[in-house]
Scaffold this motif. Structure first.
Motif, PDB file in Angstrom:
ATOM      1  N   THR A  29       0.832  -1.202   0.000  1.00  0.00           N
ATOM      2  CA  THR A  29       0.000   0.000   0.000  1.00  0.00           C
ATOM      3  C   THR A  29       0.863   1.247   0.000  1.00  0.00           C
ATOM      4  OG1 THR A  29      -1.928  -1.020   1.054  1.00  0.00           O
ATOM      5  CG2 THR A  29      -1.655   1.352   1.365  1.00  0.00           C
ATOM      6  N   VAL A  30       1.911   1.248   0.818  1.00  0.00           N
ATOM      7  CA  VAL A  30       2.826   2.391   0.882  1.00  0.00           C
ATOM      8  C   VAL A  30       3.458   2.642  -0.488  1.00  0.00           C
ATOM      9  CG1 VAL A  30       4.992   3.245   1.872  1.00  0.00           C
ATOM     10  CG2 VAL A  30       3.288   2.140   3.337  1.00  0.00           C
ATOM     11  N   ALA A  31       3.895   1.557  -1.149  1.00  0.00           N
ATOM     12  CA  ALA A  31       4.512   1.686  -2.473  1.00  0.00           C
ATOM     13  C   ALA A  31       3.516   2.217  -3.498  1.00  0.00           C
ATOM     14  CB  ALA A  31       5.065   0.335  -2.921  1.00  0.00           C
ATOM     15  N   ILE A  32       2.282   1.725  -3.442  1.00  0.00           N
ATOM     16  CA  ILE A  32       1.243   2.183  -4.367  1.00  0.00           C
ATOM     17  C   ILE A  32       1.014   3.678  -4.191  1.00  0.00           C
ATOM     18  CG2 ILE A  32      -1.225   2.064  -4.914  1.00  0.00           C
ATOM     19  CD1 ILE A  32       0.289  -0.364  -5.939  1.00  0.00           C
ATOM     20  N   LYS A  33       0.927   4.124  -2.934  1.00  0.00           N
ATOM     21  CA  LYS A  33       0.616   5.535  -2.661  1.00  0.00           C
ATOM     22  C   LYS A  33       1.782   6.462  -2.989  1.00  0.00           C
ATOM     23  CE  LYS A  33      -3.090   4.575   0.608  1.00  0.00           C
ATOM     24  NZ  LYS A  33      -4.146   5.165  -0.209  1.00  0.00           N
ATOM     25  N   ARG A  34       2.989   5.904  -3.120  1.00  0.00           N
ATOM     26  CA  ARG A  34       4.123   6.715  -3.617  1.00  0.00           C
ATOM     27  C   ARG A  34       3.990   6.971  -5.107  1.00  0.00           C
ATOM     28  NH1 ARG A  34       7.817   3.455  -0.304  1.00  0.00           N
ATOM     29  NH2 ARG A  34       8.185   2.186  -2.149  1.00  0.00           N
ATOM     30  N   ALA A  35       3.258   6.072  -5.790  1.00  0.00           N
ATOM     31  CA  ALA A  35       3.185   6.128  -7.253  1.00  0.00           C
ATOM     32  C   ALA A  35       1.919   6.798  -7.765  1.00  0.00           C
ATOM     33  CB  ALA A  35       3.276   4.715  -7.828  1.00  0.00           C
ATOM     34  N   VAL A  36       0.792   6.531  -7.105  1.00  0.00           N
ATOM     35  CA  VAL A  36      -0.511   7.021  -7.572  1.00  0.00           C
ATOM     36  C   VAL A  36      -1.394   7.370  -6.382  1.00  0.00           C
ATOM     37  CG1 VAL A  36      -0.484   5.642  -9.708  1.00  0.00           C
ATOM     38  CG2 VAL A  36      -1.498   4.683  -7.627  1.00  0.00           C
ATOM     39  N   ILE A 105      11.200 -10.524  -3.514  1.00  0.00           N
ATOM     40  CA  ILE A 105      10.279 -10.175  -4.602  1.00  0.00           C
ATOM     41  C   ILE A 105       8.990  -9.629  -4.010  1.00  0.00           C
ATOM     42  CG2 ILE A 105       8.951 -11.057  -6.559  1.00  0.00           C
ATOM     43  CD1 ILE A 105      11.022 -13.315  -6.795  1.00  0.00           C
ATOM     44  N   GLY A 106       8.596  -8.444  -4.449  1.00  0.00           N
ATOM     45  CA  GLY A 106       7.345  -7.886  -3.949  1.00  0.00           C
ATOM     46  C   GLY A 106       7.026  -6.542  -4.560  1.00  0.00           C
ATOM     47  N   VAL A 107       5.743  -6.219  -4.585  1.00  0.00           N
ATOM     48  CA  VAL A 107       5.288  -4.923  -5.091  1.00  0.00           C
ATOM     49  C   VAL A 107       5.968  -3.792  -4.323  1.00  0.00           C
ATOM     50  CG1 VAL A 107       3.271  -3.386  -5.239  1.00  0.00           C
ATOM     51  CG2 VAL A 107       3.071  -5.786  -5.932  1.00  0.00           C
ATOM     52  N   GLU A 108       6.225  -4.010  -3.024  1.00  0.00           N
ATOM     53  CA  GLU A 108       6.818  -2.956  -2.198  1.00  0.00           C
ATOM     54  C   GLU A 108       8.207  -2.548  -2.678  1.00  0.00           C
ATOM     55  OE1 GLU A 108       8.054  -6.756   0.073  1.00  0.00           O
ATOM     56  OE2 GLU A 108       6.370  -6.082  -1.144  1.00  0.00           O
ATOM     57  N   ASN A 109       8.857  -3.411  -3.474  1.00  0.00           N
ATOM     58  CA  ASN A 109      10.201  -3.108  -3.979  1.00  0.00           C
ATOM     59  C   ASN A 109      10.183  -2.362  -5.311  1.00  0.00           C
ATOM     60  OD1 ASN A 109      11.378  -4.549  -1.802  1.00  0.00           O
ATOM     61  ND2 ASN A 109      11.070  -6.470  -2.899  1.00  0.00           N
ATOM     62  N   ALA A 110       9.022  -2.253  -5.928  1.00  0.00           N
ATOM     63  CA  ALA A 110       8.918  -1.634  -7.250  1.00  0.00           C
ATOM     64  C   ALA A 110       8.993  -0.113  -7.154  1.00  0.00           C
ATOM     65  CB  ALA A 110       7.618  -2.052  -7.924  1.00  0.00           C
ATOM     66  N   SER A 111       9.576   0.489  -8.163  1.00  0.00           N
ATOM     67  CA  SER A 111       9.660   1.949  -8.214  1.00  0.00           C
ATOM     68  C   SER A 111       8.282   2.531  -8.565  1.00  0.00           C
ATOM     69  CB  SER A 111      10.665   2.380  -9.274  1.00  0.00           C
ATOM     70  OG  SER A 111      10.169   2.055 -10.578  1.00  0.00           O
ATOM     71  N   PRO A 112       8.042   3.794  -8.241  1.00  0.00           N
ATOM     72  CA  PRO A 112       6.788   4.427  -8.652  1.00  0.00           C
ATOM     73  C   PRO A 112       6.552   4.330 -10.163  1.00  0.00           C
ATOM     74  CG  PRO A 112       7.883   5.797  -7.036  1.00  0.00           C
ATOM     75  CD  PRO A 112       8.842   4.696  -7.384  1.00  0.00           C
ATOM     76  N   GLU A 113       7.648   4.441 -10.931  1.00  0.00           N
ATOM     77  CA  GLU A 113       7.521   4.356 -12.391  1.00  0.00           C
ATOM     78  C   GLU A 113       7.048   2.974 -12.820  1.00  0.00           C
ATOM     79  OE1 GLU A 113       9.923   7.637 -11.163  1.00  0.00           O
ATOM     80  OE2 GLU A 113      10.261   5.498 -10.784  1.00  0.00           O
ATOM     81  N   ALA A 114       7.575   1.929 -12.198  1.00  0.00           N
ATOM     82  CA  ALA A 114       7.174   0.560 -12.538  1.00  0.00           C
ATOM     83  C   ALA A 114       5.717   0.314 -12.172  1.00  0.00           C
ATOM     84  CB  ALA A 114       8.074  -0.446 -11.828  1.00  0.00           C
ATOM     85  N   ILE A 115       5.285   0.846 -11.042  1.00  0.00           N
ATOM     86  CA  ILE A 115       3.888   0.689 -10.609  1.00  0.00           C
ATOM     87  C   ILE A 115       2.963   1.427 -11.555  1.00  0.00           C
ATOM     88  CG2 ILE A 115       2.238   1.300  -8.798  1.00  0.00           C
ATOM     89  CD1 ILE A 115       4.555   0.707  -6.785  1.00  0.00           C
ATOM     90  N   ARG A 116       3.319   2.648 -11.918  1.00  0.00           N
ATOM     91  CA  ARG A 116       2.475   3.410 -12.856  1.00  0.00           C
ATOM     92  C   ARG A 116       2.409   2.719 -14.211  1.00  0.00           C
ATOM     93  NH1 ARG A 116       4.550   8.094  -9.940  1.00  0.00           N
ATOM     94  NH2 ARG A 116       6.356   8.253 -11.316  1.00  0.00           N
ATOM     95  N   ALA A 117       3.534   2.155 -14.663  1.00  0.00           N
ATOM     96  CA  ALA A 117       3.551   1.450 -15.952  1.00  0.00           C
ATOM     97  C   ALA A 117       2.620   0.246 -15.911  1.00  0.00           C
ATOM     98  CB  ALA A 117       4.972   1.022 -16.307  1.00  0.00           C
TER      99      ALA A 117
END
Length: 200
Positions: A29-36, A105-117
């Motif tokens: 959730t934290v990673a998602i909210k950094r991106a969108v 491996i996890g969504v939390e490790n993805a960059s905001p750019e990767a999540i937005r893509a």
């Protein structure tokens, strides 16, 4: 993505996602909210309680749902459970290479750019969709029954935005996500061009 609105801070614009995003845990959730800008529902792991499914079902009815789980075996299991219990969900996939940090491996490790893509390339399940790409196509393109089949499926899944799967899973995703022969051919051409470059 549904709409974009200005946001103060370093980024001039921050995509606003209408749908509720299903993730595995708080760090996701934290990673998602950094991106969108988006609301999330956390499954709390693979033992998904009935109360979580009720929340996902309500979100699907009211706003729509995007499933964005980790690109590993556990994440795929959660994706399968949620999509079976709540039909019609949209799916987004982050390549394993863009969601891995120090072996984790996890969504939390993805960059905001990767999540937005990933969220820009959502796919909606169409269980009754006809088969546009048959098993013979996978054989002739080296995506099954080939010594490099798994690696090629991984790359094709990333190019098509449908994630990794074994032969049968990959074939099913091509069908239920309505991947056209044109999309398949374009991704295959890109894959072969990349392979040729790496061999030079």
């Amino acid at each position: 993505m549904t709409s974009v609105r200005p946001r103060s801070g370093r980024e001039a614009y921050h995509p606003l996602i209408k749908e509720v995003i299903v993730v595995e845990g708080r760090d996701d959730t934290v990673a998602i909210k950094r991106a969108v800008e988006a609301d999330t529902i956390e499954t709390g792991g693979s033992a998904i309680g009935a109360h979580v499914i009720r929340r996902v079902r309500l979100a699907q009815e009211r706003r729509g749902v995007i499933i964005l789980t980790d690109p590993d075996h556990a994440g795929e299991r959660i994706r399968k459970i949620v999509s079976q219990k709540v039909p019609g969900c949209k799916h987004a996939f982050i390549p394993e290479s863009e969601a891995t940090l120090k072996g984790d491996i996890g969504v939390e490790n993805a960059s905001p750019e990767a999540i937005r893509a990933a969220l820009a390339r959502v796919h909606t399940e169409m269980p009754e969709a006809e088969t546009l790409i048959d098993w013979d196509d996978l054989i002739t393109t080296g995506l099954v029954i080939h010594k490099q089949a798994a690696a090629r499926r991984m790359k094709m899944g990333n190019l098509l935005g449908i994630g990794y799967g074994n032969g049968k899973q990959f074939h099913k995703r091509l069908r239920i996500f309505g991947i056209t022969r044109e999309e398949f051919a374009a991704a295959l051409s890109q894959l072969e061009a990349e392979e040729q470059q790496s061999n030079e």
